[in-house]
Scaffold this motif. Structure first.
Motif, PDB file in Angstrom:
ATOM      1  N   THR A 259       0.609  -0.980   0.037  1.00 51.76           N
ATOM      2  CA  THR A 259       0.004   0.041  -0.005  1.00 51.76           C
ATOM      3  C   THR A 259       0.911   1.289  -0.134  1.00 51.76           C
ATOM      4  OG1 THR A 259      -1.631  -1.141   1.023  1.00 51.76           O
ATOM      5  CG2 THR A 259      -1.767   1.226   1.290  1.00 51.76           C
ATOM      6  N   PRO A 260       1.894   1.275   0.854  1.00 52.53           N
ATOM      7  CA  PRO A 260       2.702   2.449   0.675  1.00 52.53           C
ATOM      8  C   PRO A 260       3.468   2.732  -0.759  1.00 52.53           C
ATOM      9  CG  PRO A 260       3.266   1.457   2.722  1.00 52.53           C
ATOM     10  CD  PRO A 260       2.421   0.274   1.934  1.00 52.53           C
ATOM     11  N   ILE A 261       3.518   1.947  -1.689  1.00 51.89           N
ATOM     12  CA  ILE A 261       4.081   2.014  -2.747  1.00 51.89           C
ATOM     13  C   ILE A 261       3.050   2.419  -3.725  1.00 51.89           C
ATOM     14  CG2 ILE A 261       5.389   0.793  -4.631  1.00 51.89           C
ATOM     15  CD1 ILE A 261       6.373  -1.201  -2.597  1.00 51.89           C
ATOM     16  N   VAL A 262       1.905   1.783  -3.813  1.00 53.79           N
ATOM     17  CA  VAL A 262       0.928   2.019  -4.841  1.00 53.79           C
ATOM     18  C   VAL A 262      -0.141   2.889  -4.456  1.00 53.79           C
ATOM     19  CG1 VAL A 262       1.551  -0.302  -6.025  1.00 53.79           C
ATOM     20  CG2 VAL A 262      -0.354  -0.185  -4.220  1.00 53.79           C
ATOM     21  N   GLY A 263      -0.306   3.145  -3.222  1.00 58.38           N
ATOM     22  CA  GLY A 263      -1.383   3.968  -2.512  1.00 58.38           C
ATOM     23  C   GLY A 263      -2.575   3.147  -2.067  1.00 58.38           C
ATOM     24  N   ALA A 264      -3.319   3.977  -1.116  1.00 57.33           N
ATOM     25  CA  ALA A 264      -4.505   3.014  -0.599  1.00 57.33           C
ATOM     26  C   ALA A 264      -5.503   3.011  -1.754  1.00 57.33           C
ATOM     27  CB  ALA A 264      -5.051   3.815   0.619  1.00 57.33           C
ATOM     28  N   TYR A 391      -3.450   0.586 -11.784  1.00 51.67           N
ATOM     29  CA  TYR A 391      -2.462   1.395 -12.708  1.00 51.67           C
ATOM     30  C   TYR A 391      -2.125   2.673 -11.805  1.00 51.67           C
ATOM     31  CZ  TYR A 391      -3.001  -0.645 -17.278  1.00 51.67           C
ATOM     32  OH  TYR A 391      -2.757  -1.733 -18.062  1.00 51.67           O
ATOM     33  N   ARG A 392      -0.968   3.070 -12.096  1.00 47.59           N
ATOM     34  CA  ARG A 392      -0.483   4.246 -11.164  1.00 47.59           C
ATOM     35  C   ARG A 392      -1.159   5.519 -11.816  1.00 47.59           C
ATOM     36  NH1 ARG A 392       3.716   4.696  -7.858  1.00 47.59           N
ATOM     37  NH2 ARG A 392       4.537   2.683  -8.293  1.00 47.59           N
ATOM     38  N   THR A 393      -1.280   6.469 -10.909  1.00 46.51           N
ATOM     39  CA  THR A 393      -2.017   7.822 -11.313  1.00 46.51           C
ATOM     40  C   THR A 393      -1.227   8.804 -11.161  1.00 46.51           C
ATOM     41  OG1 THR A 393      -4.274   6.819 -10.527  1.00 46.51           O
ATOM     42  CG2 THR A 393      -4.001   9.251 -10.952  1.00 46.51           C
ATOM     43  N   GLU A 394      -0.767   9.643 -12.384  1.00 45.17           N
ATOM     44  CA  GLU A 394       0.224  10.596 -12.277  1.00 45.17           C
ATOM     45  C   GLU A 394      -0.420  11.820 -12.898  1.00 45.17           C
ATOM     46  OE1 GLU A 394       3.706   9.253 -14.172  1.00 45.17           O
ATOM     47  OE2 GLU A 394       4.305   7.718 -12.317  1.00 45.17           O
ATOM     48  N   LEU A 395       0.121  13.045 -12.727  1.00 42.08           N
ATOM     49  CA  LEU A 395      -0.277  14.111 -13.489  1.00 42.08           C
ATOM     50  C   LEU A 395       0.288  14.273 -14.724  1.00 42.08           C
ATOM     51  CD1 LEU A 395      -0.288  16.928 -10.712  1.00 42.08           C
ATOM     52  CD2 LEU A 395      -2.037  15.744 -11.486  1.00 42.08           C
ATOM     53  N   GLY A 396      -0.696  14.478 -15.776  1.00 42.79           N
ATOM     54  CA  GLY A 396       0.203  14.562 -17.445  1.00 42.79           C
ATOM     55  C   GLY A 396       0.510  15.942 -17.625  1.00 42.79           C
ATOM     56  N   LYS A 397       0.611  16.173 -18.888  1.00 39.74           N
ATOM     57  CA  LYS A 397       1.221  17.338 -19.418  1.00 39.74           C
ATOM     58  C   LYS A 397       0.449  18.404 -19.431  1.00 39.74           C
ATOM     59  CE  LYS A 397       4.548  14.991 -22.489  1.00 39.74           C
ATOM     60  NZ  LYS A 397       5.042  14.957 -23.910  1.00 39.74           N
ATOM     61  N   THR A 403      -3.772   7.803 -15.914  1.00 37.05           N
ATOM     62  CA  THR A 403      -3.173   6.413 -15.584  1.00 37.05           C
ATOM     63  C   THR A 403      -2.443   5.527 -16.411  1.00 37.05           C
ATOM     64  OG1 THR A 403      -5.008   5.425 -16.477  1.00 37.05           O
ATOM     65  CG2 THR A 403      -5.319   6.110 -14.250  1.00 37.05           C
ATOM     66  N   ARG A 404      -1.172   5.042 -16.033  1.00 38.84           N
ATOM     67  CA  ARG A 404      -0.377   4.242 -16.705  1.00 38.84           C
ATOM     68  C   ARG A 404      -0.219   3.062 -15.943  1.00 38.84           C
ATOM     69  NH1 ARG A 404       4.740   3.705 -14.691  1.00 38.84           N
ATOM     70  NH2 ARG A 404       5.241   5.230 -12.930  1.00 38.84           N
ATOM     71  N   ALA A 405       0.584   1.925 -16.866  1.00 40.05           N
ATOM     72  CA  ALA A 405       0.588   0.638 -16.124  1.00 40.05           C
ATOM     73  C   ALA A 405       2.246   0.762 -15.441  1.00 40.05           C
ATOM     74  CB  ALA A 405       0.817  -0.501 -17.428  1.00 40.05           C
ATOM     75  N   LEU A 406       2.032  -0.278 -14.615  1.00 41.09           N
ATOM     76  CA  LEU A 406       3.671  -0.324 -14.101  1.00 41.09           C
ATOM     77  C   LEU A 406       4.547  -0.795 -14.847  1.00 41.09           C
ATOM     78  CD1 LEU A 406       2.564  -1.736 -10.211  1.00 41.09           C
ATOM     79  CD2 LEU A 406       3.142   0.633 -10.974  1.00 41.09           C
ATOM     80  N   ARG A 428       8.595 -25.996  -1.908  1.00 35.92           N
ATOM     81  CA  ARG A 428       7.011 -26.415  -1.232  1.00 35.92           C
ATOM     82  C   ARG A 428       6.061 -26.467  -2.496  1.00 35.92           C
ATOM     83  NH1 ARG A 428       5.663 -22.987   3.790  1.00 35.92           N
ATOM     84  NH2 ARG A 428       5.514 -21.393   2.051  1.00 35.92           N
ATOM     85  N   GLY A 429       6.255 -25.584  -3.660  1.00 36.50           N
ATOM     86  CA  GLY A 429       5.451 -25.643  -4.574  1.00 36.50           C
ATOM     87  C   GLY A 429       4.418 -24.447  -4.529  1.00 36.50           C
ATOM     88  N   ASP A 430       5.028 -23.410  -3.658  1.00 39.17           N
ATOM     89  CA  ASP A 430       4.008 -22.111  -3.805  1.00 39.17           C
ATOM     90  C   ASP A 430       3.970 -21.474  -4.756  1.00 39.17           C
ATOM     91  OD1 ASP A 430       4.005 -22.561  -1.051  1.00 39.17           O
ATOM     92  OD2 ASP A 430       5.306 -21.257  -0.447  1.00 39.17           O
ATOM     93  N   SER A 431       2.852 -20.916  -5.288  1.00 37.00           N
ATOM     94  CA  SER A 431       2.700 -20.145  -6.577  1.00 37.00           C
ATOM     95  C   SER A 431       2.335 -18.471  -5.942  1.00 37.00           C
ATOM     96  CB  SER A 431       1.489 -20.831  -7.511  1.00 37.00           C
ATOM     97  OG  SER A 431       0.394 -20.685  -6.697  1.00 37.00           O
ATOM     98  N   LEU A 432       2.616 -17.841  -7.052  1.00 38.76           N
ATOM     99  CA  LEU A 432       2.386 -16.275  -6.912  1.00 38.76           C
ATOM    100  C   LEU A 432       2.053 -15.617  -8.341  1.00 38.76           C
ATOM    101  CD1 LEU A 432       2.447 -13.460  -5.357  1.00 38.76           C
ATOM    102  CD2 LEU A 432       4.705 -13.419  -5.602  1.00 38.76           C
ATOM    103  N   ASN A 433       0.924 -15.149  -8.353  1.00 41.20           N
ATOM    104  CA  ASN A 433       0.487 -14.439  -9.576  1.00 41.20           C
ATOM    105  C   ASN A 433       0.048 -12.915  -9.477  1.00 41.20           C
ATOM    106  OD1 ASN A 433      -0.352 -13.633 -12.116  1.00 41.20           O
ATOM    107  ND2 ASN A 433      -2.372 -15.209 -12.154  1.00 41.20           N
ATOM    108  N   VAL A 434       0.817 -12.003  -9.931  1.00 43.28           N
ATOM    109  CA  VAL A 434       0.787 -10.710  -9.780  1.00 43.28           C
ATOM    110  C   VAL A 434       0.234 -10.140 -11.091  1.00 43.28           C
ATOM    111  CG1 VAL A 434       1.778  -8.428  -9.318  1.00 43.28           C
ATOM    112  CG2 VAL A 434       2.672 -10.505  -8.214  1.00 43.28           C
ATOM    113  N   LEU A 435      -0.948  -9.349 -11.065  1.00 40.20           N
ATOM    114  CA  LEU A 435      -1.653  -8.659 -12.476  1.00 40.20           C
ATOM    115  C   LEU A 435      -1.838  -7.385 -12.087  1.00 40.20           C
ATOM    116  CD1 LEU A 435      -3.122  -9.103 -14.876  1.00 40.20           C
ATOM    117  CD2 LEU A 435      -5.261  -9.262 -13.602  1.00 40.20           C
ATOM    118  N   ASN A 436      -1.413  -6.415 -12.928  1.00 37.76           N
ATOM    119  CA  ASN A 436      -1.464  -5.101 -13.057  1.00 37.76           C
ATOM    120  C   ASN A 436      -2.581  -4.581 -14.100  1.00 37.76           C
ATOM    121  OD1 ASN A 436       0.674  -2.119 -14.352  1.00 37.76           O
ATOM    122  ND2 ASN A 436      -0.760  -2.318 -12.493  1.00 37.76           N
ATOM    123  N   SER A 437      -3.594  -3.964 -13.719  1.00 32.99           N
ATOM    124  CA  SER A 437      -4.791  -3.725 -14.409  1.00 32.99           C
ATOM    125  C   SER A 437      -5.662  -2.624 -13.788  1.00 32.99           C
ATOM    126  CB  SER A 437      -5.639  -5.037 -14.414  1.00 32.99           C
ATOM    127  OG  SER A 437      -6.811  -4.830 -15.084  1.00 32.99           O
TER     128      SER A 437
END
Length: 567
Positions: A259-264, A391-397, A403-406, A428-437
């Motif tokens: 949360t501190p990286i991408v925001g609440a 998606y990350r929200t930033e100020l445009g020109k 919004t833009r993708a990571l 152990r066979g752990d799996s992790l799936n991270v989706l940016n949408s």
């Protein structure tokens, strides 16, 4: 003498109820009764406007408690009323807390059961059996009160079956308990709460095992499954709660670190844990081959050596000659050769060798490993985590948010953080799936201020204002429209003094312009009439009597004029 015109003097009222009502006294009495009724109505309207607001004192009580509460309220002179069909007692809102404290000092409400206060009123000479029964009732009541303190439980009843003590061990029986719960509408108990009630009852009675406690709700549903509790191989509610807490804890750790990286509200995480609740006990004994002989440990060593005489061996040339027995041995004399014809002497046989035997036994230690393994329940076999990033929200020109993708580097950093937070284990066979949408956020409906006539606050204020205005209007109408005219009829103003009339024949008292109850005006002399004044019937009668005594001729003329005019 100047002619005198006079209006008719009212005759006495006829007898009877109708006459009494039409008489001045009757009219005054009716006016007084009407004024009192109007004042009573005004007082009632005022009291209605000042009617106190009632709030619930107690509800869902037993009939016995309700009777005791009502009796106490009557003794305290506190107004009360019933609501909801008699299942609730209402008192004025400003007295609710005070009344509750006063009733609590009296031990009300008791909740439909008795506790250890039953033991306070023991009578002299009570038998031991009755003491035991009272103690059991008190114990049941105390446990019922404890169970009723749970939020979802409305009422509870506890039944104990206490067997008699015996000196024979084989005939001893364990006590049992039954709990009947009446839950609040729309509420239920989970398995953990039921287990808590079972252990509460089991801990309150000596030698009462938890499996002998039965819990039933008001619908007849069995809440305590003792067979399921006795079977250790069954997945119970505690294990399910452990899995849920484990999954929720992993998801919270991931969201808190990202949360501190991408925001609440820009990250969502869910975890699925495969937990092994099997209980495993293993004993293993392992033998391994020895290493080099020098490094091996000698357990025991034994050496033996045996030596024995050797036997004569066979010698000579095989054949008949060699198989013949030997001749007697003769020794040559003085070195003379043997006589001709005699066999030469046999060569001396070689000495026989001794028999030697050596034995050596060496025992080495064998490598042996004995291992006892007991795996605890709740081991994590596999962990799967899914994370969705917005998606990350930033100020445009142009200064507007865009919004833009990571980037790949940002996703890699975030993935590494997630692996550390979840305790990722590849073996152990752990799996992790991270989706940016991009997240689909629902459209916010703009808040529309309700109009004044729909605002609850204004509606309440309007109701209060309308009630007071209606009260004021009713009171004013009753006072000025009804009460004031009645008071005028009941208490008229004092009469004006009788003025002397000027006329021929001397001075004579005159009635002036006087009006009786019917509004008739008597004109005794010509000239301008003074302003008419309302006079009572009794006053007019007394004035006529006085005029008849002073001037009987005038009265006779007045009566004559009445007869001539057919009045």
């Amino acid at each position: 003498m100047q002619a005198i015109e006079a209006s008719p003097v009212p005759l006495p009222a006829p007898a009877g109820i109708g006459g009494f009502v039409q008489s001045p006294t009757g009219r005054k009495l009716l006016a007084a009764i009407g004024a009192a009724a109007v004042m009573a109505i005004m007082a009632g309207v005022w009291m209605w406007s000042q009617k106190p607001e009632y709030k619930v004192l107690f509800s869902n009580f037993t009939d016995k408690d309700g009777g005791a509460i009502v009796a106490s309220l009557q003794q305290l002179n506190i107004p009360y009323k019933y609501a909801d069909g008699g299942v609730a007692i209402l008192v004025p809102a400003e007295q609710v807390h005070d009344v509750r404290l006063k009733l609590a000092a009296q031990g009300l409400p008791k909740g439909g059961g008795v506790g250890f206060e039953l033991m306070e009123n023991q009578k002299l000479g009570v038998s031991q059996f009755l003491e035991q029964v009272n103690f059991q009732r008190a114990l049941e009541g105390e446990m019922a009160r404890s169970i009723q303190s749970i939020a979802a439980v409305q009422t509870a009843r506890v039944h104990l079956a206490m067997p008699k003590n015996t000196v024979f061990v084989r005939e001893q029986q364990k006590p049992t308990a039954s709990v009947l719960l009446n839950l609040h509408p729309g509420r239920t108990l989970d398995q953990q709460q039921v287990s808590a009630i079972v252990h509460l009852v089991a801990s309150s009675v000596p030698d009462l095992p938890a499996k002998n406690v039965t819990v039933v709700d008001q619908d007849g549903n069995l809440l305590s499954n003792n067979d399921k509790q006795a079977n250790a191989n069954t997945l119970d509610a505690t294990q399910l709660k452990y899995v849920q807490e484990l999954q929720q804890g992993i998801a919270r750790r991931i969201e808190s670190i990202i949360t501190p990286i991408v925001g609440a509200n820009n990250v969502r995480a869910e975890a699925t844990a495969d937990v092994d609740f099997s209980r495993v006990e293993q004993a293993a004994e392992t033998y391994k081959p020895n290493g080099s002989p020098d490094a091996a440990s000698i357990r025991s060593q034994q050496s033996s050596e045996a030596t024995g005489p050797g036997g004569a061996g066979a010698a000579g040339v095989p054949g008949a000659v060699s198989n013949q027995p030997q001749a007697n041995a003769t020794a040559p004399i003085n070195g003379q050769p043997a006589a001709a014809g005699t066999a030469p002497a046999a060569a001396p046989a070689p000495a026989a060798a001794a028999n030697v035997r050596k034995d050596s036994t060496v025992n080495y230690e064998v490598d042996k490993t004995i291992r006892y393994t007991q795996q605890p329940m709740g081991g994590l076999r596999r962990l799967s985590v899914a994370v969705v990033l917005n998606y990350r929200t930033e100020l445009g020109k142009n200064g507007k948010p865009e919004t833009r993708a990571l980037t790949d580097a940002e996703k890699t950093q975030i993935t590494d953080l997630i692996k550390e937070a979840m305790g990722f284990n590849k073996e152990r066979g752990d799996s992790l799936n991270v989706l940016n949408s991009p997240f689909v956020t629902p459209e916010k409906t703009p808040y529309v201020e309700p109009p004044v006539w729909k605002n609850p606050e204004y509606i309440a204020m309007a109701k209060d204002g309308g009630r007071y205005l209606l009260l004021a209007a009713v009171l004013l109408y009753l006072f000025f429209g009804v009460l004031r005219p009645l008071l005028k009829k009941v208490a008229p103003p004092p009469p004006a003094p009788v003025a002397a009339l000027e006329g021929a024949g001397g001075n004579a008292p005159a009635l002036g312009n006087e009006a009786d109850e019917d509004g008739a005006v008597v004109q005794l002399s010509s000239g301008e009439l003074p302003p008419p004044k309302q006079r009572s019937y009794q006053e007019n009668l007394e004035a006529a009597k006085a005029l008849a005594r002073q001037d009987p001729r005038m009265v006779a003329n007045i009566v004559k004029n009445w007869v001539d005019g057919n009045e």
